[in-house]
Enzyme design. Structure first.
Site, PDB file in Angstrom:
ATOM      1  N   CYS A 277       0.816  -1.218   0.000  1.00  0.00           N
ATOM      2  CA  CYS A 277       0.000   0.000   0.000  1.00  0.00           C
ATOM      3  C   CYS A 277       0.847   1.265   0.000  1.00  0.00           C
ATOM      4  O   CYS A 277       0.455   2.282  -0.566  1.00  0.00           O
ATOM      5  CB  CYS A 277      -0.918   0.011   1.219  1.00  0.00           C
ATOM      6  SG  CYS A 277      -1.873  -1.497   1.465  1.00  0.00           S
TER       7      CYS A 277
ATOM      8  N   ASP B  80      -3.045  -3.347   7.885  1.00  0.00           N
ATOM      9  CA  ASP B  80      -4.179  -4.127   8.376  1.00  0.00           C
ATOM     10  C   ASP B  80      -4.194  -5.522   7.753  1.00  0.00           C
ATOM     11  O   ASP B  80      -4.419  -6.523   8.432  1.00  0.00           O
ATOM     12  CB  ASP B  80      -5.492  -3.421   8.039  1.00  0.00           C
ATOM     13  CG  ASP B  80      -5.699  -2.175   8.873  1.00  0.00           C
ATOM     14  OD1 ASP B  80      -4.699  -1.557   9.266  1.00  0.00           O
ATOM     15  OD2 ASP B  80      -6.858  -1.812   9.122  1.00  0.00           O
TER      16      ASP B  80
ATOM     17  N   CYS C 174      -2.057   2.937   3.094  1.00  0.00           N
ATOM     18  CA  CYS C 174      -2.826   1.976   3.872  1.00  0.00           C
ATOM     19  C   CYS C 174      -3.798   2.683   4.807  1.00  0.00           C
ATOM     20  O   CYS C 174      -3.625   3.847   5.169  1.00  0.00           O
ATOM     21  CB  CYS C 174      -1.881   1.055   4.642  1.00  0.00           C
ATOM     22  SG  CYS C 174      -2.699  -0.389   5.365  1.00  0.00           S
ATOM     23  N   ASP C 175      -4.782   1.921   5.240  1.00  0.00           N
ATOM     24  CA  ASP C 175      -6.025   2.430   5.807  1.00  0.00           C
ATOM     25  C   ASP C 175      -5.902   3.598   6.779  1.00  0.00           C
ATOM     26  O   ASP C 175      -6.504   4.646   6.598  1.00  0.00           O
ATOM     27  CB  ASP C 175      -6.753   1.295   6.534  1.00  0.00           C
ATOM     28  CG  ASP C 175      -7.111   0.154   5.606  1.00  0.00           C
ATOM     29  OD1 ASP C 175      -6.807   0.235   4.411  1.00  0.00           O
ATOM     30  OD2 ASP C 175      -7.694  -0.833   6.089  1.00  0.00           O
ATOM     31  N   LYS C 176      -5.148   3.437   7.873  1.00  0.00           N
ATOM     32  CA  LYS C 176      -5.165   4.437   8.933  1.00  0.00           C
ATOM     33  C   LYS C 176      -4.315   5.657   8.597  1.00  0.00           C
ATOM     34  O   LYS C 176      -4.399   6.682   9.289  1.00  0.00           O
ATOM     35  CB  LYS C 176      -4.699   3.822  10.257  1.00  0.00           C
ATOM     36  CG  LYS C 176      -5.466   2.574  10.665  1.00  0.00           C
ATOM     37  CD  LYS C 176      -6.966   2.770  10.620  1.00  0.00           C
ATOM     38  CE  LYS C 176      -7.731   1.473  10.781  1.00  0.00           C
ATOM     39  NZ  LYS C 176      -7.592   0.532   9.652  1.00  0.00           N
TER      40      LYS C 176
ATOM     41  N   CYS D 175      -5.188  -2.106  -1.081  1.00  0.00           N
ATOM     42  CA  CYS D 175      -6.122  -3.196  -1.412  1.00  0.00           C
ATOM     43  C   CYS D 175      -7.208  -2.711  -2.358  1.00  0.00           C
ATOM     44  O   CYS D 175      -7.818  -1.666  -2.146  1.00  0.00           O
ATOM     45  CB  CYS D 175      -6.721  -3.773  -0.141  1.00  0.00           C
ATOM     46  SG  CYS D 175      -5.497  -4.482   0.975  1.00  0.00           S
TER      47      CYS D 175
ATOM     48  N   GLU E  10      -9.891  -5.463  13.686  1.00  0.00           N
ATOM     49  CA  GLU E  10     -10.852  -5.886  12.665  1.00  0.00           C
ATOM     50  C   GLU E  10     -11.044  -7.401  12.713  1.00  0.00           C
ATOM     51  O   GLU E  10     -10.148  -8.140  13.089  1.00  0.00           O
ATOM     52  CB  GLU E  10     -10.363  -5.473  11.281  1.00  0.00           C
ATOM     53  CG  GLU E  10     -10.335  -3.975  11.087  1.00  0.00           C
ATOM     54  CD  GLU E  10      -9.802  -3.564   9.729  1.00  0.00           C
ATOM     55  OE1 GLU E  10      -9.900  -2.371   9.402  1.00  0.00           O
ATOM     56  OE2 GLU E  10      -9.288  -4.424   9.003  1.00  0.00           O
TER      57      GLU E  10
ATOM     58  N   SER F  96     -13.121  -5.151   8.616  1.00  0.00           N
ATOM     59  CA  SER F  96     -12.386  -4.692   7.447  1.00  0.00           C
ATOM     60  C   SER F  96     -13.367  -4.197   6.395  1.00  0.00           C
ATOM     61  O   SER F  96     -14.518  -4.647   6.325  1.00  0.00           O
ATOM     62  CB  SER F  96     -11.557  -5.844   6.884  1.00  0.00           C
ATOM     63  OG  SER F  96     -11.107  -5.550   5.576  1.00  0.00           O
TER      64      SER F  96
END
Length: 547
Positions: free
Chosen positions: A49, A81, A122-124, A194, A441, A467
């Protein structure tokens, strides 16, 4: 443009020692006379990511220099994650959001940067960066590194979601380990986050709708041939923001947050966005609560056919017209708010044409689903509210006996061993913001249910979260959490639990008030202890506030 913040660091006789040290990094008097632009990079080598963000940063810096600024890159952390899912490392994920926000605030604030570009993946890293930038309230641009391309397996596009679900299928004997490895080898072909409408792509879209990110640059996948040039243009863009003194406080408002919520609902996006938008609103001083999310979702149809609930990936979404096309189709539900480009949201959406023939983005007149991809429930198990994911299934009701687990690994083992039965309601508790800590998650569990053929025959409730790749009737963010004395901690095996989306209810007929709620027994140290002692309820975005 007002006087540069960085002058306090670089100008005057008393600042000679600071200039001497800055010159040791290669900067000249000419460089130090220009605005100093912080490049907050979330590059890390452990995840696809973010692995390409160093390269992207060079193009941003080139744009800053050409536009008359001096770029100075610094780094913060990221926690993957997808890699930590199902392990103790997953507890670090949400905590990392606070660390990212804190570190950007501290580094950029301490060194007097006049403006900031945040590179995220990535996510956060996306909400964390925005939270830090909101605190600083200096001109800023957020650039998303972009989606990974889909892998190809058995003539189909695949993502990491398919690998998680294949693990459940392998445990259930539906595929063998050789087939699992073939999928594993092909699902993630290179750099990028992702590739479905999972948390990273959901939050990148939300950032565009809040106006703090340029939508057309964010839309581009990580390895798109135009991505580097888009990064270069962001270098110019941040200098224009500095010239106009365009700050996050001007962009992130009640209206732009409502736009972001609408976009999440319309794309069947990750329920993690609810936590993150609540947290961003709290940092921005904007009033926002769970009821507002439900109000918007009720009136927003799903018009994007995206994984995990639909058929297409993020690069397909981009090819179909991306956020620009989505904004045009949703214009009756959105406000025409300002953006970091200097143009309004609606003007920005019309700059690039969509193909005449595409199947990914529909219209509000012909939606894929009549209401948004999530709902907010309340009841005697969740008096502060909880979130149910509606994308990826059509179920609106489920009543069944509770099967209670005190952690995720026990639930995963029960699925693997075949002890979960159709009709059951899995209850996973003590995994909330305090109890996890860090609200891990549950993708390993939810994907295992799908892989075992139980995805449409059971339900799951938890004070943890899901997720963006999760699908099925899953209820998360149950608040108050068990570790804070919430009634989910008083549920027992066999209690009948009723989930009713139409009535917005999560309820049990069991007399919970007569039961004890056992406190968590784990002893926390270090950052985990600090976080657990300060974190607020999921209903408030799980922000860590000083007490």
């Amino acid at each position: 443009m007002t006087q540069q913040t960085s002058y306090k660091l670089t100008q005057g006789v008393s600042r000679a020692p600071a200039r001497a040290m800055l010159k040791a990094t290669g900067l000249s008097d000419h460089d130090l006379a220009k605005p100093l632009i912080g490049i907050a990079n979330t590059w890390i080598e452990v995840t696809p990511c973010n692995i390409h963000l160093r390269e992207l940063a060079e193009h941003v810096k080139r744009g800053v220099r050409e536009a008359g600024g001096t770029p100075i890159e610094f780094n913060t952390i990221a926690v993957s994650d997808g890699i930590t899912m199902g392990t103790p490392g997953m507890n670090a994920s949400l905590i990392s959001r606070e660390v990212i926000a804190d570190s950007i605030e501290l580094c950029a604030g301490a060194h007097g940067f006049d403006a900031i570009v945040a590179l995220v993946g990535c996510d956060k890293t996306i909400p964390g960066a925005i939270m830090g930038l909101v605190r600083l309230n200096r001109p800023a641009v957020v650039l998303y590194g972009g989606s990974i391309m889909p892998g190809r397996h058995q003539e189909s596009d695949v993502t990491v979601q398919d690998v998680f679900e294949a693990v459940g299928a392998c445990h259930a004997g539906r595929i063998d380990q050789a087939e699992l490895q073939r999928l594993e080898d092909r699902a993630c072909p290179g750099a990028g986050a992702c590739g479905g409408q999972f948390t990273a792509n959901t939050m990148a879209g939300a950032a565009s709708l809040m106006g703090i990110s340029p939508m057309h640059a964010n839309d581009l996948p990580a390895r798109h041939p135009d991505k580097n040039h888009a990064a270069f243009e962001v270098g110019h863009m941040v200098m224009r923001c500095l010239e106009r003194d365009l700050k996050p406080s001007y962009l992130i408002t009640q209206d732009s947050l409502a736009n972001a919520i609408t976009g999440v609902a319309a794309t069947g996006g990750s329920t993690n966005a609810i936590l993150h938008l609540l947290a961003i609103a709290a940092e921005a001083g904007v009033s926002l609560d769970l009821a507002e999310f439900d109000r918007i979702a009720v009136h927003t149809p799903v018009i994007a056919d995206l994984k995990p609930g639909g058929r297409y990936t993020a690069p397909d979404f981009t090819a179909a017209g991306g956020m620009g096309k989505l904004v045009q189709e949703l214009s009756g539900l959105l406000q025409d708010t300002p953006t970091v480009t200097g143009r309004s949201l609606f003007t920005e959406s019309k700059l690039k044409h969509s193909p005449n023939e595409q199947r990914v983005i529909s219209s509000t007149a012909k939606p894929f689903k009549p209401r948004g991809g999530f709902a907010i429930l309340w009841g005697n198990i969740a008096p502060e509210g909880c979130v149910v994911k509606l994308s990826g299934h059509d179920r609106q009701k489920h009543t069944g006996p509770a099967v209670v687990f005190e952690d995720e690994s026990s639930a995963f083992e029960a699925i693997r061993s075949g002890t979960i039965r159709p009709g059951d309601v899995l209850v996973i508790r003590n995994v909330g913001p305090k109890g996890g800590p860090g609200m891990p998650e549950m993708l390993a569990v939810t994907a295992a249910l799908v892989g075992a053929g139980l995805g449409d025959r059971v339900a799951l409730i938890t004070d943890g979260r899901f997720s963006g790749a999760t699908r099925g009737l899953m209820v998360g963010h149950v608040a108050p959490e068990a570790a804070a004395g919430g009634p989910i901690g008083q549920v027992r095996d066999g209690d009948l639990i009723s989930i009713d989306v139409a009535q917005r209810q999560l309820h049990t007929d069991a007399n919970l008030e007569t039961r004890a709620c056992l406190p968590p027994t784990q002893k926390l140290t270090g950052v985990y202890a600090k976080y657990a002692s300060h974190v607020q309820s999921a209903s408030r975005g799980a922000v860590a506030l000083a007490t």
